[in-house]
Design a protein around this motif. Sequence first.
Motif, PDB file in Angstrom:
ATOM      1  N   PHE A 111       0.816  -1.204   0.000  1.00  0.00           N
ATOM      2  CA  PHE A 111       0.000   0.000   0.000  1.00  0.00           C
ATOM      3  C   PHE A 111       0.849   1.253   0.000  1.00  0.00           C
ATOM      4  N   ARG A 112       2.062   1.151   0.537  1.00  0.00           N
ATOM      5  CA  ARG A 112       2.981   2.277   0.385  1.00  0.00           C
ATOM      6  C   ARG A 112       3.148   2.581  -1.108  1.00  0.00           C
ATOM      7  N   MET A 113       3.384   1.478  -1.874  1.00  0.00           N
ATOM      8  CA  MET A 113       3.597   1.616  -3.316  1.00  0.00           C
ATOM      9  C   MET A 113       2.355   2.205  -3.994  1.00  0.00           C
ATOM     10  N   MET A 114       1.183   1.638  -3.655  1.00  0.00           N
ATOM     11  CA  MET A 114      -0.041   2.081  -4.318  1.00  0.00           C
ATOM     12  C   MET A 114      -0.298   3.562  -4.055  1.00  0.00           C
ATOM     13  N   ILE A 115      -0.103   3.963  -2.781  1.00  0.00           N
ATOM     14  CA  ILE A 115      -0.404   5.358  -2.444  1.00  0.00           C
ATOM     15  C   ILE A 115       0.581   6.288  -3.143  1.00  0.00           C
ATOM     16  N   LEU A 116       1.875   5.888  -3.137  1.00  0.00           N
ATOM     17  CA  LEU A 116       2.871   6.754  -3.759  1.00  0.00           C
ATOM     18  C   LEU A 116       2.608   6.929  -5.251  1.00  0.00           C
TER      19      LEU A 116
ATOM     20  N   PHE B  94      -0.470   6.350  -6.951  1.00  0.00           N
ATOM     21  CA  PHE B  94      -1.785   6.800  -7.422  1.00  0.00           C
ATOM     22  C   PHE B  94      -2.362   7.979  -6.664  1.00  0.00           C
ATOM     23  N   HIS B  95      -1.886   8.238  -5.455  1.00  0.00           N
ATOM     24  CA  HIS B  95      -2.545   9.295  -4.668  1.00  0.00           C
ATOM     25  C   HIS B  95      -1.581  10.426  -4.362  1.00  0.00           C
ATOM     26  N   GLY B  96      -2.102  11.377  -3.640  1.00  0.00           N
ATOM     27  CA  GLY B  96      -1.303  12.527  -3.242  1.00  0.00           C
ATOM     28  C   GLY B  96      -1.102  13.483  -4.402  1.00  0.00           C
ATOM     29  N   GLU B  97      -0.306  14.494  -4.139  1.00  0.00           N
ATOM     30  CA  GLU B  97      -0.022  15.481  -5.169  1.00  0.00           C
ATOM     31  C   GLU B  97       0.909  14.887  -6.203  1.00  0.00           C
TER      32      GLU B  97
ATOM     33  N   ALA C  28      -1.639   5.480   7.244  1.00  0.00           N
ATOM     34  CA  ALA C  28      -1.329   6.497   8.243  1.00  0.00           C
ATOM     35  C   ALA C  28      -0.117   7.301   7.825  1.00  0.00           C
ATOM     36  N   ILE C  29       0.896   6.640   7.321  1.00  0.00           N
ATOM     37  CA  ILE C  29       2.136   7.338   6.978  1.00  0.00           C
ATOM     38  C   ILE C  29       2.010   8.104   5.673  1.00  0.00           C
ATOM     39  N   TYR C  30       1.547   7.415   4.621  1.00  0.00           N
ATOM     40  CA  TYR C  30       1.680   8.004   3.293  1.00  0.00           C
ATOM     41  C   TYR C  30       0.432   8.704   2.799  1.00  0.00           C
ATOM     42  N   PHE C  31      -0.740   8.304   3.331  1.00  0.00           N
ATOM     43  CA  PHE C  31      -1.963   8.915   2.821  1.00  0.00           C
ATOM     44  C   PHE C  31      -2.407  10.064   3.723  1.00  0.00           C
ATOM     45  N   PHE C  32      -2.546   9.738   5.012  1.00  0.00           N
ATOM     46  CA  PHE C  32      -3.014  10.774   5.934  1.00  0.00           C
ATOM     47  C   PHE C  32      -1.854  11.546   6.535  1.00  0.00           C
ATOM     48  N   ARG C  33      -0.636  11.019   6.330  1.00  0.00           N
ATOM     49  CA  ARG C  33       0.569  11.680   6.845  1.00  0.00           C
ATOM     50  C   ARG C  33       0.486  11.976   8.331  1.00  0.00           C
ATOM     51  N   LYS C  34      -0.104  11.025   9.077  1.00  0.00           N
ATOM     52  CA  LYS C  34      -0.185  11.182  10.521  1.00  0.00           C
ATOM     53  C   LYS C  34       1.195  10.907  11.129  1.00  0.00           C
TER      54      LYS C  34
ATOM     55  N   ASP D 139       9.742   9.824   7.370  1.00  0.00           N
ATOM     56  CA  ASP D 139      11.156   9.601   7.631  1.00  0.00           C
ATOM     57  C   ASP D 139      11.409   9.293   9.104  1.00  0.00           C
ATOM     58  N   PHE D 140      10.381   8.730   9.786  1.00  0.00           N
ATOM     59  CA  PHE D 140      10.565   8.487  11.217  1.00  0.00           C
ATOM     60  C   PHE D 140      11.713   7.516  11.479  1.00  0.00           C
ATOM     61  N   LEU D 141      11.993   6.657  10.521  1.00  0.00           N
ATOM     62  CA  LEU D 141      13.076   5.699  10.712  1.00  0.00           C
ATOM     63  C   LEU D 141      14.431   6.409  10.788  1.00  0.00           C
ATOM     64  N   MET D 142      14.521   7.496  10.034  1.00  0.00           N
ATOM     65  CA  MET D 142      15.826   8.148   9.887  1.00  0.00           C
ATOM     66  C   MET D 142      16.225   8.924  11.143  1.00  0.00           C
ATOM     67  N   ARG D 143      15.271   9.050  12.082  1.00  0.00           N
ATOM     68  CA  ARG D 143      15.536   9.953  13.204  1.00  0.00           C
ATOM     69  C   ARG D 143      16.689   9.481  14.077  1.00  0.00           C
ATOM     70  N   ASN D 144      16.858   8.176  14.225  1.00  0.00           N
ATOM     71  CA  ASN D 144      17.941   7.718  15.091  1.00  0.00           C
ATOM     72  C   ASN D 144      18.868   6.795  14.309  1.00  0.00           C
TER      73      ASN D 144
END
Lengths: 663, 457
Positions: free
Chosen positions: A443-448, A450-453, A534-540, A544-549
């Motif tokens: 779903f990450r792939m699908m959202i990236l 087909f959806h969003g800007e 939550a991450i890619y569609f609603f951006r809640k 890049d939360f993984l990159m934080r640490n």
Amino acid sequence: MNSLALIIFAPLMMSLVQLFFGKRFRHLEKFTTAGGVGLAALLSIRNLASALHGHGAFPLAFSFSWFGFGGLRLGFHADNLAVPMLAMVSFVSLFVHIFSVGYMHGHPRYSRFFSYISFFTFAMLGLVASDNLLFFFICWELMGLCSYLLIGFYFEERTACLAAIKAFLTTRVGDVLFFIGIAALYGATGSLRFEEIARAATGGLIGQKALLFASLCILAGTIGKSAQFPLHGWLPDAMEGPSPVSALIHAATMVAAGIFLIARTAPFFPSAAMYAVIGVGSFTAFFAATMALVNRDFKKILAFSTISQLGYMLAGIGLGATAAGLHHLLSHAFFKALLFLGSGAVLHAVHTRNVDEMGGLAEKMPWTCATMYIGAFSLAGFPFLFSGFYSKDEIIGAALLFAAVSHRHAYLSPGILVAGKILSFLPFLLLLAAAGLTAFYTFRMMILVFHGEPRDRHRWEHAHEQPPTMIVPLVVLAFFSTAAFTFAFREPIETFFGSGTKESAVAAGAEVAHHFAMIASVIVGLGGIALAYAIYFFRKIPADFLMRNPQGRFLYDLFFRLYWTDEIYAGIARGAVALARRFGLFDRRGIDRIVDGTAPPLVSTSRFSGFIDLYVVDFFVNLTGDVTRALGRLARALQTGRIQDYALGAMIAVILLALWIGL
Amino acid sequence: MIGRIDLASIMPEILLLFGTTGLLLVRPPRRAAGILSLTTVVLSFWATLPQWIGTRALFGGTYVTGPFPAAFKAAALLGTAVAIVIVFLDKRLQEHIPEANALILFTACGALLLISARNFLLAYLAFEMLSVSSYALVGSRPGEIKSAEAGLKYAVFGGAASAFLLYGISLLYGMTGTLQYGLVGPVLSSGAGIVAVLFVFVGVMYKLAAAPFHYWSPDAFEGAAPSIAGYLSVVPKIAGFAFLIFLLDFLGDSRAFLALLTASAFLSMTYGNLAAIAQKNVPRLLAYSSIAHAGYILVAAGTLGTSGRFAVFFYLAAYLFMNLGAFLVTTVVAPTGAISEFRALSRRNAFLAFAMAVFLFSLTGLPPFGGFVGKLFILSAAIDRGAWFLIAALVVNTVISLYYYARILKEMYLEDGDETPFPASATARFCVGALTAGVFLLGIAWSPVAALLQRIT
């Protein structure tokens, strides 16, 4: 000879016609090969239907003897394993053909493309229906060749060439071992037929060690062909080929041939080899899914997902649930072919594979988007409505059952029993975790996409929906990716492949395990989908939360750089070269001194032998050529054209012959 | 004892004679002549069908029908039918189709008689029937001095060979007082018997165009129209090998005869292939190649036994398709026979070029074509017999033969030349297609044919 022969050889015939006369039939080229494959599809579906209406067992066979060496008979048979596979392969191939009519339109090697994929279809059908290892291997190699040709189809691009070579060489490692395994089996049993080998093995006619050796060699063949760890590296690179090729060869059929090989040979695998199968399968399922999490290449995400799903099938067969593994193979073939064709439609519209340059395509390409959603739901195992859910579930259930009854396998000492118990849960945990990851990356792939800007305005504006020849296959495959497939085929699959559990005592346990596994995988799957939204569609949650640490950063790099496996292999190659250099140095410093001492006498000897070569050996070599030509001239000279000479020649011949027989 | 006159059993021959007479009397126009001849052949073929069941000896045992002879007859009639089509397509015989067809049918009749003969007198008559009409066929290219010369040479050489045969037969008759095949056996090892064997051998080898009695064939093939050459390279050869096979039933005991066969097999293969290397005329090249092929088949014939007989017949069957195919394409593409006429054929008519390539590959003996399977059977029969010398010769010769066949391939596919499309008539395309299919069939799905043959040999 019967319809089976036609199923297998019609695509071959059409492929050859296309190859040799393709240019003659400029306007017919799309129909010739599609016609051959369509005929095969029609007949194999008819076979499937009549097998269903008849009794469960439906051996349709024909065989022919080839070279009279060692009583070898090459045969084909459409048995329980083969009948559904034949239908699937020819059916998917047909729709890939139809899709390609639009996709490859205008390419200068248009007709050759169809010839290749039709030839490939022949090889795959032959492999599925082969009843012996020899023809199986021949078809296996033919598919390897087709795969090479098709990955490198855009050979104007260097990356495509390199990918083709990489695929060919990597699978070759497995193929060589596979061939050694075949030789070992032939040496031990004197037969190449699956049936006879299985009989000899279960009858205890083969030593356990030999059998284990052969089984592991066969597994190595599968690891190469089905891109399992550690020979998985070629499949993502193979995405350089045209998308319909990825759909047919690198998702639905060829890579599944490795799984099919294990299903064919599993009856004589010793249990130790089965553990290896489970290990490879479940590890790869998880391992490949992690790499798909962060990738940015549309087709590579799908490629990793294919590797991961193939791992599921392998694990399923290793766990003793052959039916589940093959069920997943069939349902996967449809939804993965759908996803790849869909990705092809998208690439055709935006001309890039990078998901960062897509986005918002849903409104531009509604049909592609809708059908791909069905495929994505199926891949993610969305409960109840989609085929992938049922087949994946069976495998996870089998893994849980395996863990639950593993004390039966505990022939090891009691001290290791506990460790063994924990270990036996590992496949279940890996597969379950992989299910969650699958849902997420899909779903990450699908959202990236087909959806969003739209992230690349220019590409987005030029995107457009595809013509009907490309949409119709998507719709048909989408239909077969829903639960309709499962309801239509679940029963036949069970009849054909045998139910997942062999012992009735564990059947009750199986029920419980399956229910539990189903609940677990529903939770994990929905969780994955929810997280992706939550991450890619609603951006809640920031992406890049993984990159934080630093640990997260490390994980990201690990996944993104594919565990550095390519680098490791390159390193091994470099190491080998360096080692060779080191040896070379030692050679020059140490051994050469000794060798140098022997040089002067050697030089004179070689002068002498050079002389012999030049004047004696070459003389004879040249002599053969000269004599041949001289004899030719002589033969011609004898034919003077004068009848007197002929009569004289005949008379001399009579006299010489009379002398020869001793008159 | 004179047997009951059984007309049904010789109906195939009778029908062919009727056809010949009809053609000569009526002299129908070109197309009608072709159709009439084809109908005759088909009827004749139909009349051979009852012979597939059971063996029958007629006319006091001089004439025997049975499944194996019937198979030979079927092959000969098939070859005749194809030849009629090829002649029909041959531009240089247009005015003389009825005569050519009449001669072909007459030759076929002789071939059928020779296949069934079990008596030296009948065999000799059939042999002459076959030969005399062949001379006329070679000389039948109207207004061409080369054709007439070839026909005359063929007649003279044939006359000498047939004298040898007749002399051999009369020696045998003088010693035993009988002309039945089987009854001359006891005298074969005597001095005069060996002379007789040698003379009979000369006659047979002449008919097979096997070295060293092949001299007539390159000249005859070059002089005759390519279509006629194709016919002569196949049908008389089938009859000749049938003659040889049935002679071997009793001559197989004669060590002298087997030694002669070995010598001839080796010489034919080697000589045919070596001489073919230098040829520039396609029918002439194919004539040498057919000498070599006679050598290959002699290897199989010399092994005796059922596997040998089976190999002989199978190879002849494959040879029928591939050789007639090669001659057919030559007739259509290169009426003069010059190799340069094949230049760039792949661009002018891809279908004909492809078919020709199939025929040539099959003649070389590459899989998956009929010639390969045939060669495999010959080798397997020879291995059973332990004839290692001939096996080695055969393998080496196969490699040599690739060289000159490949020259035609090179001409068709690699050379640049005039690329104007070369249309072929529907009849030609159909016939070429059918022969190509036959070559493929015998190379891939040969097991049913083999199963049938193994039952009757």
